[in-house]
Design a protein around this motif. Sequence first.
Motif, mmCIF file in Angstrom:
data_model
loop_
_atom_site.group_PDB
_atom_site.id
_atom_site.type_symbol
_atom_site.label_atom_id
_atom_site.label_comp_id
_atom_site.label_asym_id
_atom_site.label_seq_id
_atom_site.Cartn_x
_atom_site.Cartn_y
_atom_site.Cartn_z
ATOM 1 N N GLN A 1 1.078 -0.975 0.082
ATOM 2 C CA GLN A 1 -0.108 -0.069 -0.072
ATOM 3 C C GLN A 1 0.943 1.303 0.165
ATOM 4 O O GLN A 1 0.649 2.209 -0.843
ATOM 5 C CB GLN A 1 -0.918 -0.031 1.037
ATOM 6 C CG GLN A 1 -2.000 1.042 1.160
ATOM 7 C CD GLN A 1 -2.833 0.950 0.011
ATOM 8 O OE1 GLN A 1 -3.462 -0.154 -0.278
ATOM 9 N NE2 GLN A 1 -2.799 2.191 -0.882
ATOM 10 N N TYR B 1 3.817 1.630 -1.422
ATOM 11 C CA TYR B 1 4.433 1.833 -2.572
ATOM 12 C C TYR B 1 3.320 2.567 -3.703
ATOM 13 O O TYR B 1 3.365 3.400 -4.335
ATOM 14 C CB TYR B 1 4.862 0.612 -3.361
ATOM 15 C CG TYR B 1 5.304 0.637 -4.880
ATOM 16 C CD1 TYR B 1 6.715 1.065 -4.828
ATOM 17 C CD2 TYR B 1 4.631 0.238 -5.717
ATOM 18 C CE1 TYR B 1 7.174 1.085 -6.353
ATOM 19 C CE2 TYR B 1 5.181 0.557 -7.112
ATOM 20 C CZ TYR B 1 6.430 0.853 -7.226
ATOM 21 O OH TYR B 1 6.857 0.960 -8.527
ATOM 22 N N VAL B 2 2.018 1.986 -3.713
ATOM 23 C CA VAL B 2 0.968 2.440 -4.382
ATOM 24 C C VAL B 2 0.819 3.997 -4.188
ATOM 25 O O VAL B 2 0.594 4.645 -4.837
ATOM 26 C CB VAL B 2 -0.090 1.442 -4.306
ATOM 27 C CG1 VAL B 2 -1.517 2.099 -4.816
ATOM 28 C CG2 VAL B 2 0.025 0.059 -4.864
ATOM 29 N N ASN B 3 0.621 4.033 -2.632
ATOM 30 C CA ASN B 3 0.491 5.689 -2.452
ATOM 31 C C ASN B 3 1.372 6.534 -2.958
ATOM 32 O O ASN B 3 1.183 7.640 -3.459
ATOM 33 C CB ASN B 3 0.426 5.616 -0.682
ATOM 34 C CG ASN B 3 -0.886 4.896 -0.295
ATOM 35 O OD1 ASN B 3 -1.807 4.633 -1.077
ATOM 36 N ND2 ASN B 3 -1.072 4.836 1.097
ATOM 37 N N LYS C 1 3.533 5.955 -5.473
ATOM 38 C CA LYS C 1 3.610 5.744 -6.957
ATOM 39 C C LYS C 1 2.664 6.809 -7.425
ATOM 40 O O LYS C 1 2.607 7.809 -8.166
ATOM 41 C CB LYS C 1 3.385 4.537 -7.312
ATOM 42 C CG LYS C 1 3.893 4.381 -8.854
ATOM 43 C CD LYS C 1 4.998 4.568 -9.349
ATOM 44 C CE LYS C 1 4.988 4.349 -10.971
ATOM 45 N NZ LYS C 1 6.480 4.520 -11.327
ATOM 46 N N THR C 2 1.235 6.653 -6.866
ATOM 47 C CA THR C 2 0.234 7.418 -7.333
ATOM 48 C C THR C 2 0.289 9.040 -7.094
ATOM 49 O O THR C 2 0.028 9.786 -7.897
ATOM 50 C CB THR C 2 -1.053 7.227 -6.312
ATOM 51 O OG1 THR C 2 -1.208 5.739 -6.665
ATOM 52 C CG2 THR C 2 -2.196 7.984 -6.839
ATOM 53 N N ALA C 3 1.037 9.437 -6.063
ATOM 54 C CA ALA C 3 1.295 10.956 -5.653
ATOM 55 C C ALA C 3 2.205 11.260 -6.628
ATOM 56 O O ALA C 3 2.298 12.695 -6.986
ATOM 57 C CB ALA C 3 1.869 10.989 -4.330
ATOM 58 N N ALA D 1 2.835 10.371 -9.837
ATOM 59 C CA ALA D 1 2.674 9.730 -10.965
ATOM 60 C C ALA D 1 2.403 10.883 -12.193
ATOM 61 O O ALA D 1 3.128 10.701 -13.294
ATOM 62 C CB ALA D 1 1.280 9.052 -11.182
ATOM 63 N N ALA D 2 2.034 12.101 -11.884
ATOM 64 C CA ALA D 2 2.017 13.369 -12.872
ATOM 65 C C ALA D 2 3.399 13.444 -13.323
ATOM 66 O O ALA D 2 3.486 14.084 -14.262
ATOM 67 C CB ALA D 2 1.345 14.478 -12.153
ATOM 68 N N ASN E 1 5.788 11.445 -13.751
ATOM 69 C CA ASN E 1 6.433 10.348 -14.136
ATOM 70 C C ASN E 1 7.732 9.920 -13.626
ATOM 71 O O ASN E 1 8.794 9.807 -14.193
ATOM 72 C CB ASN E 1 6.626 10.302 -15.743
ATOM 73 C CG ASN E 1 6.900 9.252 -16.633
ATOM 74 O OD1 ASN E 1 6.322 8.065 -16.140
ATOM 75 N ND2 ASN E 1 7.756 9.174 -17.667
#
Length: 443
Positions: free
Chosen positions: A56, A58-60, A62-64, A66-67, A69
């Motif tokens: 979780q 990592y996903v949090n 990566k999402t933050a 992402a814009a 890249n």
Amino acid sequence: MTDTIAPSQTSKTETPSRWLARGGDGRLHAEDVSLDRIAGAVGTPFYCYSAGALRQNYVNLKTAIAASNVSICFAVKASSNIHVLAELARLGAGMDIVSGGEMARALAAGTPPERIIFSGVGKTRAEICAALEAGLHQLNVESSAELEIVAEVARETGIRAPVALRVNPDVDARTHAKITTAKKDSKFGIAIGEVPAIYAEASMRPELNMVGLAVHIGSQILDLSPFRDAWAALADLVRQLRVAGLAVERLDLGGGLGIGDDAQAGPDLVEYASIIAETVGDLGCALNVEPGRWLAGRTGILVSEVLYLKESAGVPIAVIDAAMNDLMRPALYGAQHPLLTVEAPRLVESDDVCRIVGPICESSDDFGRYHGLGTIVAGDLVVFDNAGAYGAAMSSTYNSRDLVPEVLVNGAQFRVIRRRTNIADALELEQAGSWLAGENSAG
């Protein structure tokens, strides 16, 4: 350091990491597994990690980011067990390594070599050779002397070395002195004013592929302004190099993102991502960050049993079976981790205090004073929270103690991912070899 909690604040021990919770019997569980159950199976002390919390986190992150890249390379030094690394590698994480051993771990965990970055101030020729032959993404070079050795090894192997220069921007991370790495007197990196000449000269060497720049300013950073200062300086340097006709394709922004606890909030990921975008987002460079503690710190605990109770200068002392060789951070950094009891606290008094110490024959084997634990008795299990980074990875067998096991929890299941290494195992490593003659021996 923010996980150094003043004694008056340690009464907030009943706000544990989100994956820790009390069951219907009041006893502490890791995800859906009772810590009593794990202790019975593997003994104490032991480290325990939450696979769900790691994923979780990592996903949090990566999402933050992402814009912009931004790629994520986990700092292996924070938590180097190959099963922890494999959880992240399966999600697409790369790895930031600082030794040949860490490279072997990253590869064994299933990380593609093109997602591995080799940092570190003292790489050996053998490590550089192994990195080039494995096809690692890049080497972060920290001095002119190291650059020369990389070039020599590249010539010898016939493999062009992908190199980024680590920049020392003289930025104070405003954290603990022992984990600040980018002030001008630091052993790390190349002074920012020296980089243009070194980069230009290296770019002319056919055995070197100068791909970009790297920076890392320290660890456990909660005030994000030092990141802004460092990355703004890095952006200016990129523009300066490009004006001189030099290519800069990649920026390694380093790690250092800190974790909070119930005494202090962690950093704002939205602000973190915004600073990346504002400082280096318009350069057209491939970007990566190297978090270690932020991903792993709050996903791990150290569980220990209370052995004895005593008193010194009127203060109760609990002697536990975990020690500074198991969790070095209190002795090394003065850190004090949040402490929980596996059993629901008994008879909590607002002014109670208990000093927690280990069995090692060193005065520094002292985990600190805690309030709000309630009545402690021999046989109780206690839990050091926020111990998933720089815990097991820094453990040792000092005093000829066992190397503690590591356990991974996933929902209602758990498994041992590093077995306990005992004295019999250690003695096997000390079997004497044959006597060899010295250079000046006669005959």
